[in-house]
Design an enzyme around this catalytic site. Structure first.
Site, PDB file in Angstrom:
ATOM      1  N   ASP A  20       0.831  -1.216   0.000  1.00  0.00           N
ATOM      2  CA  ASP A  20       0.000   0.000   0.000  1.00  0.00           C
ATOM      3  C   ASP A  20       0.863   1.263   0.000  1.00  0.00           C
ATOM      4  O   ASP A  20       1.954   1.277   0.565  1.00  0.00           O
ATOM      5  CB  ASP A  20      -0.912  -0.028   1.244  1.00  0.00           C
ATOM      6  CG  ASP A  20      -2.034   0.993   1.146  1.00  0.00           C
ATOM      7  OD1 ASP A  20      -2.444   1.310   0.012  1.00  0.00           O
ATOM      8  OD2 ASP A  20      -2.495   1.470   2.201  1.00  0.00           O
ATOM      9  N   ASN A  68     -10.986  -2.557  -5.162  1.00  0.00           N
ATOM     10  CA  ASN A  68     -10.248  -1.596  -5.994  1.00  0.00           C
ATOM     11  C   ASN A  68     -10.907  -1.355  -7.359  1.00  0.00           C
ATOM     12  O   ASN A  68     -10.603  -0.373  -8.035  1.00  0.00           O
ATOM     13  CB  ASN A  68      -8.789  -2.034  -6.200  1.00  0.00           C
ATOM     14  CG  ASN A  68      -7.926  -1.928  -4.962  1.00  0.00           C
ATOM     15  OD1 ASN A  68      -6.973  -2.682  -4.773  1.00  0.00           O
ATOM     16  ND2 ASN A  68      -8.224  -0.972  -4.091  1.00  0.00           N
TER      17      ASN A  68
HETATM   18  C1  IPE Z   1      -5.302  -2.638   0.000  1.00  0.00           C
HETATM   19  O1  IPE Z   1      -5.042  -1.297  -0.135  1.00  0.00           O
HETATM   20  C2  IPE Z   1      -5.342  -3.308  -1.352  1.00  0.00           C
HETATM   21  C3  IPE Z   1      -4.065  -3.505  -2.005  1.00  0.00           C
HETATM   22  C4  IPE Z   1      -2.899  -3.157  -1.527  1.00  0.00           C
HETATM   23  C5  IPE Z   1      -4.136  -4.158  -3.273  1.00  0.00           C
HETATM   24  P1  IPE Z   1      -6.214  -0.218  -0.277  1.00  0.00           P
HETATM   25  O2  IPE Z   1      -5.549   1.095  -0.467  1.00  0.00           O
HETATM   26  O3  IPE Z   1      -7.173  -0.626  -1.319  1.00  0.00           O
HETATM   27  O4  IPE Z   1      -6.940  -0.315   1.130  1.00  0.00           O
HETATM   28  P2  IPE Z   1      -7.723   0.773   1.973  1.00  0.00           P
HETATM   29  O5  IPE Z   1      -8.704   1.433   1.032  1.00  0.00           O
HETATM   30  O6  IPE Z   1      -6.715   1.751   2.488  1.00  0.00           O
HETATM   31  O7  IPE Z   1      -8.357   0.018   3.092  1.00  0.00           O
HETATM   32  C1  IPE Z   2      -1.659   0.271  -3.321  1.00  0.00           C
HETATM   33  O1  IPE Z   2      -1.461   1.621  -3.341  1.00  0.00           O
HETATM   34  C2  IPE Z   2      -1.922  -0.297  -4.701  1.00  0.00           C
HETATM   35  C3  IPE Z   2      -3.309  -0.726  -4.897  1.00  0.00           C
HETATM   36  C4  IPE Z   2      -4.269  -0.644  -4.028  1.00  0.00           C
HETATM   37  C5  IPE Z   2      -3.638  -1.274  -6.194  1.00  0.00           C
HETATM   38  P1  IPE Z   2      -2.660   2.657  -3.283  1.00  0.00           P
HETATM   39  O2  IPE Z   2      -3.071   2.983  -4.679  1.00  0.00           O
HETATM   40  O3  IPE Z   2      -3.747   2.199  -2.398  1.00  0.00           O
HETATM   41  O4  IPE Z   2      -1.932   3.916  -2.651  1.00  0.00           O
HETATM   42  P2  IPE Z   2      -2.499   4.900  -1.553  1.00  0.00           P
HETATM   43  O5  IPE Z   2      -2.906   4.073  -0.389  1.00  0.00           O
HETATM   44  O6  IPE Z   2      -3.641   5.628  -2.174  1.00  0.00           O
HETATM   45  O7  IPE Z   2      -1.337   5.788  -1.254  1.00  0.00           O
HETATM   46 MG    MG Z   3      -4.131   2.431  -0.413  1.00  0.00          MG
END
Ligand code: IPE
Ligand code: IPE
Ligand code: MG
Length: 246
Positions: A20, A68
């Site tokens: 993340d 997502n």
């Molecule tokens: C979790 O991260 C999913 C992945 C890393 C693929 P998210 O960014 O989607 O999770 P939340 O929204 O912070 O809970």
């Molecule tokens: C994780 O990074 C990747 C996926 C969830 C696909 P994020 O896109 O959630 O990055 P933040 O949490 O918004 O910084």
């Molecule tokens: Mg995230």
């Protein structure tokens, strides 16, 4: 940074990572979120390589959650393209190092151009006996459990299994995420301290390590630190180990 000492005799067998922080990494630099995902895929390459070199048996990466899909279509499309690029560019390294690639999640939802390369590499690497790399794609822990319950209900209806036979071991056998065994160490980067619907059943006794580093800046040394942290913990599984024969 001081390189943390990892005890190679006490490695976690199964490591899982919630990768993340890509979006924030980009936003902090005034870049589009997709630039963060691109940088994130470089981090995937280095951490997969580090895990393989250490001798980790299984690595499960949360690459795209079922939730997502609700992101803007341009971001979803960019993530799908990066996934396809990753599978194509890493194919040689995966096969040369005998990595077995698997996926978990509702992968039928992935666009055909991604599904095809994914299926092909899963097939090609299926006989590999090195590290198993599991990509969680269109994955949700609750969805996985719901899918599993539906399958079990159908088997009960067909008379293949008796309701009395439904126990934890049977569920372990039915859950795709349990094929490599329970997770020993679960790492989440990006500073949030939650599971976000990742491996709900099989992280029951995982050691959780949270890193404030954003995924694109997660270095091999940070991975070693997480393993060293895991090795400093006492896993009790509900029992008592520290006071002998009390
Ligand atoms: C979790 O991260 C999913 C992945 C890393 C693929 P998210 O960014 O989607 O999770 P939340 O929204 O912070 O809970
Ligand atoms: C994780 O990074 C990747 C996926 C969830 C696909 P994020 O896109 O959630 O990055 P933040 O949490 O918004 O910084
Ligand atoms: Mg995230």
């Amino acid at each position: 940074m001081k390189v943390p000492l990892v005890d190679l005799r006490r490695l976690p067998k199964h490591v899982a990572i919630i990768m993340d922080g890509n979006g924030r990494w980009a936003e902090l630099r005034g870049l589009p979120r997709t630039a963060g995902h691109r940088e994130g895929s470089r981090a995937v390459r280095r951490i997969v390589r580090a895990a393989r070199r250490l001798g980790i048996q299984a690595l499960t990466l949360y690459a795209f959650s079922e939730q997502n899909w609700a992101r803007p279509p341009e971001e979803v499309a960019a993530l799908m393209e990066l996934l396809r690029e990753f599978l194509i560019s890493e194919r040689r390294e995966i096969l040369d190092h005998r990595i077995r690639l698997r996926s978990i999640g509702r992968t039928e939802r992935l666009p055909a151009h991604v599904r095809e390369v994914l299926r092909a590499l899963e097939e090609e690497s299926s006989g590999c006996d090195g590290m198993t790399l599991v990509l969680a794609l269109s994955y949700g822990g609750r969805e996985e459990l719901a899918d599993c319950m539906r399958l079990i209900a159908q088997e009960v209806l067909r008379g293949v299994i008796h309701p009395q036979a439904i126990d934890e071991a049977l569920i372990d056998c039915r859950l795709p995420s349990m094929a490599e065994g329970a997770v020993d160490l679960l790492i989440r980067t990006g500073g949030e301290q939650r599971l976000s619907n990742f491996l709900l059943w099989n992280s029951a006794y995982a050691e959780l390590v949270f890193s404030s580093k954003l995924w694109p800046e997660f270095e091999v040394e940070d991975f070693y630190s997480a393993i060293a942290e895991f090795q400093s913990r006492e896993r009790r599984f509900g029992r008592i180990f520290s006071h002998q024969n009390l």
